[in-house]
Motif scaffolding. Structure first.
Motif, PDB file in Angstrom:
ATOM      1  N   VAL A 203      43.282  39.023  36.689  1.00  0.00           N
ATOM      2  CA  VAL A 203      42.946  40.251  36.484  1.00  0.00           C
ATOM      3  C   VAL A 203      42.844  41.249  37.392  1.00  0.00           C
ATOM      4  O   VAL A 203      43.101  42.623  36.842  1.00  0.00           O
ATOM      5  CB  VAL A 203      41.197  40.225  35.816  1.00  0.00           C
ATOM      6  N   VAL A 204      42.746  40.974  38.820  1.00  0.00           N
ATOM      7  CA  VAL A 204      42.538  41.845  39.613  1.00  0.00           C
ATOM      8  C   VAL A 204      44.039  42.177  40.596  1.00  0.00           C
ATOM      9  O   VAL A 204      43.932  42.883  41.247  1.00  0.00           O
ATOM     10  CB  VAL A 204      41.497  41.575  40.739  1.00  0.00           C
ATOM     11  N   LYS A 205      45.047  41.426  40.089  1.00  0.00           N
ATOM     12  CA  LYS A 205      46.048  41.577  40.808  1.00  0.00           C
ATOM     13  C   LYS A 205      46.545  43.030  41.129  1.00  0.00           C
ATOM     14  O   LYS A 205      46.916  43.398  42.258  1.00  0.00           O
ATOM     15  CB  LYS A 205      47.161  40.775  40.073  1.00  0.00           C
ATOM     16  N   ALA A 206      46.625  43.874  40.018  1.00  0.00           N
ATOM     17  CA  ALA A 206      47.320  45.108  39.923  1.00  0.00           C
ATOM     18  C   ALA A 206      46.350  45.932  41.010  1.00  0.00           C
ATOM     19  O   ALA A 206      46.570  46.698  41.921  1.00  0.00           O
ATOM     20  CB  ALA A 206      47.336  45.971  38.863  1.00  0.00           C
ATOM     21  N   PRO A 207      45.076  46.127  40.592  1.00  0.00           N
ATOM     22  CA  PRO A 207      43.971  47.019  41.497  1.00  0.00           C
ATOM     23  C   PRO A 207      43.901  46.333  42.872  1.00  0.00           C
ATOM     24  O   PRO A 207      43.939  47.217  43.880  1.00  0.00           O
ATOM     25  CB  PRO A 207      42.805  46.923  40.747  1.00  0.00           C
ATOM     26  N   MET A 208      44.060  45.122  43.160  1.00  0.00           N
ATOM     27  CA  MET A 208      44.006  44.509  44.518  1.00  0.00           C
ATOM     28  C   MET A 208      45.319  45.009  45.148  1.00  0.00           C
ATOM     29  O   MET A 208      45.249  45.491  46.333  1.00  0.00           O
ATOM     30  CB  MET A 208      44.059  43.101  44.465  1.00  0.00           C
ATOM     31  N   GLN A 209      46.363  44.843  44.690  1.00  0.00           N
ATOM     32  CA  GLN A 209      47.469  45.192  45.153  1.00  0.00           C
ATOM     33  C   GLN A 209      47.637  46.733  45.624  1.00  0.00           C
ATOM     34  O   GLN A 209      47.899  47.206  46.679  1.00  0.00           O
ATOM     35  CB  GLN A 209      48.874  44.800  44.329  1.00  0.00           C
TER      36      GLN A 209
ATOM     37  N   SER B  26      35.803  33.975  31.118  1.00  0.00           N
ATOM     38  CA  SER B  26      35.834  34.200  32.540  1.00  0.00           C
ATOM     39  C   SER B  26      36.852  35.385  32.756  1.00  0.00           C
ATOM     40  O   SER B  26      36.620  36.506  33.413  1.00  0.00           O
ATOM     41  CB  SER B  26      36.680  33.181  33.424  1.00  0.00           C
ATOM     42  N   THR B  27      37.903  35.586  31.791  1.00  0.00           N
ATOM     43  CA  THR B  27      38.677  36.818  31.710  1.00  0.00           C
ATOM     44  C   THR B  27      37.743  38.255  31.502  1.00  0.00           C
ATOM     45  O   THR B  27      37.912  39.034  32.006  1.00  0.00           O
ATOM     46  CB  THR B  27      39.878  36.651  30.826  1.00  0.00           C
ATOM     47  N   ALA B  28      37.021  37.742  30.512  1.00  0.00           N
ATOM     48  CA  ALA B  28      36.107  39.104  29.822  1.00  0.00           C
ATOM     49  C   ALA B  28      35.288  39.555  31.198  1.00  0.00           C
ATOM     50  O   ALA B  28      34.739  40.772  31.383  1.00  0.00           O
ATOM     51  CB  ALA B  28      35.400  38.736  28.811  1.00  0.00           C
ATOM     52  N   LEU B  29      34.495  38.544  31.897  1.00  0.00           N
ATOM     53  CA  LEU B  29      33.669  38.642  32.803  1.00  0.00           C
ATOM     54  C   LEU B  29      34.332  39.557  34.129  1.00  0.00           C
ATOM     55  O   LEU B  29      33.620  40.404  34.351  1.00  0.00           O
ATOM     56  CB  LEU B  29      32.959  37.400  33.437  1.00  0.00           C
ATOM     57  N   ALA B  30      35.520  38.883  34.431  1.00  0.00           N
ATOM     58  CA  ALA B  30      36.349  39.532  35.541  1.00  0.00           C
ATOM     59  C   ALA B  30      36.411  41.003  35.342  1.00  0.00           C
ATOM     60  O   ALA B  30      36.464  41.972  36.087  1.00  0.00           O
ATOM     61  CB  ALA B  30      37.638  38.711  35.884  1.00  0.00           C
ATOM     62  N   ALA B  31      37.043  41.151  34.141  1.00  0.00           N
ATOM     63  CA  ALA B  31      37.473  42.734  33.518  1.00  0.00           C
ATOM     64  C   ALA B  31      36.250  43.617  33.698  1.00  0.00           C
ATOM     65  O   ALA B  31      36.533  44.574  34.291  1.00  0.00           O
ATOM     66  CB  ALA B  31      38.156  42.473  32.265  1.00  0.00           C
TER      67      ALA B  31
ATOM     68  N   ALA C 132      32.243  46.934  39.488  1.00  0.00           N
ATOM     69  CA  ALA C 132      31.859  46.851  40.747  1.00  0.00           C
ATOM     70  C   ALA C 132      33.285  46.797  41.607  1.00  0.00           C
ATOM     71  O   ALA C 132      33.065  46.652  42.953  1.00  0.00           O
ATOM     72  CB  ALA C 132      31.067  45.666  41.035  1.00  0.00           C
ATOM     73  N   GLY C 133      34.409  46.811  41.071  1.00  0.00           N
ATOM     74  CA  GLY C 133      35.662  46.594  41.712  1.00  0.00           C
ATOM     75  C   GLY C 133      36.306  45.139  42.044  1.00  0.00           C
ATOM     76  O   GLY C 133      35.529  44.310  41.549  1.00  0.00           O
ATOM     77  N   TRP C 134      37.334  45.253  42.500  1.00  0.00           N
ATOM     78  CA  TRP C 134      38.314  43.967  42.427  1.00  0.00           C
ATOM     79  C   TRP C 134      37.627  42.843  43.475  1.00  0.00           C
ATOM     80  O   TRP C 134      37.643  41.563  42.839  1.00  0.00           O
ATOM     81  CB  TRP C 134      39.635  44.226  42.926  1.00  0.00           C
ATOM     82  N   ARG C 135      36.764  43.298  44.378  1.00  0.00           N
ATOM     83  CA  ARG C 135      36.165  42.097  45.332  1.00  0.00           C
ATOM     84  C   ARG C 135      35.199  41.501  44.539  1.00  0.00           C
ATOM     85  O   ARG C 135      34.979  40.430  44.631  1.00  0.00           O
ATOM     86  CB  ARG C 135      35.985  42.709  46.655  1.00  0.00           C
ATOM     87  N   PHE C 136      34.061  42.185  43.947  1.00  0.00           N
ATOM     88  CA  PHE C 136      33.245  41.619  43.180  1.00  0.00           C
ATOM     89  C   PHE C 136      33.762  40.628  42.005  1.00  0.00           C
ATOM     90  O   PHE C 136      32.937  39.805  41.539  1.00  0.00           O
ATOM     91  CB  PHE C 136      32.264  42.520  42.838  1.00  0.00           C
TER      92      PHE C 136
END
Length: 207
Positions: free
Chosen positions: A54-60, A173-178, A184-188
């Motif tokens: 889920v966070v790959k793109a924003p983390m990149q 888990s995907t829904a919560l991560a999104a 709160a951002g990719w880290r959280f």
């Protein structure tokens, strides 16, 4: 009644099937408990597995990482996960499968915390690789714990029900991560969901 409850709890905690001579109602209650605990426990592992996708793109974008670096981090998880499945599950033949899972879950949670607090590619890759290694024990040891509680005639149905924990865990888990990513951002979104495996570790340890 209290002594019966104590013996039931001890039986479940010992990673062994129920003893002979138990009333059928108590056996069925223990089977339901074993199925529920392992179902919740296994679905929770997806909360420290799926968020990365889920966070790959924003983390990149946030860290200025190349696509090759992201692929390397992803591969570090898969490589250690595969290697771990070849070696670590055999520990369950010599030690308590339940206790090994507890340790693995706690390591996985700590690795997600480390990942979420890191910015350097090498630390990200090492944290995610450790996470993959810790998770490699989950499937075989859950099967080992669950298997003795059901007869050969019951096992297919029980395992079929338990296997749906994978789909339930992946969706939740995907829904919560999104949600956490937007909130709160990719880290959280990485280390926040790790609380679920800590809860599962406690569930495995104390039930």
């Amino acid at each position: 009644a209290s002594s019966s409850s104590s013996s039931s709890a001890a039986a479940l905690s010992a990673d062994v099937p129920f003893g002979g001579g138990m009333p059928e109602a108590e056996i069925k209650a223990l089977q339901r408990k074993a199925l529920a605990v392992t179902f919740i426990s296994y679905l929770s592992i997806y909360f420290v597995r799926k968020p990365f996708s889920v966070v790959k793109a924003p983390m990149q974008d946030a860290l200025g990482l190349s696509t090759a670096t992201i692929a390397g981090i992803d591969s570090s998880f898969l490589t250690l996960y595969a290697l771990g499945q070849l070696v670590l599950p055999s520990l369950g033949d010599r030690m308590s499968a339940r206790k090994i899972l507890v340790v693995g879950y706690l390591i996985s949670a700590v690795s997600c915390l480390g990942f979420g607090l890191s910015s350097l590619p090498i630390f990200l890759a090492v944290s995610w690789a450790i996470n993959g290694l810790a998770q490699s024990i989950a499937y075989p040891l859950h099967v080992k714990i669950l298997d003795p509680w059901f007869s050969s005639k019951q096992r297919g149905t029980a395992m079929g029900v338990w296997a749906t924990s994978q789909q339930v865990g992946a969706v939740l888990s995907t829904a919560l991560a999104a949600f956490l990513l937007g909130f709160a951002g990719w880290r959280f979104a990485i280390y926040g969901p790790a609380v679920f495996v800590v809860v599962s570790a406690a569930l495995l340890m104390f039930t």
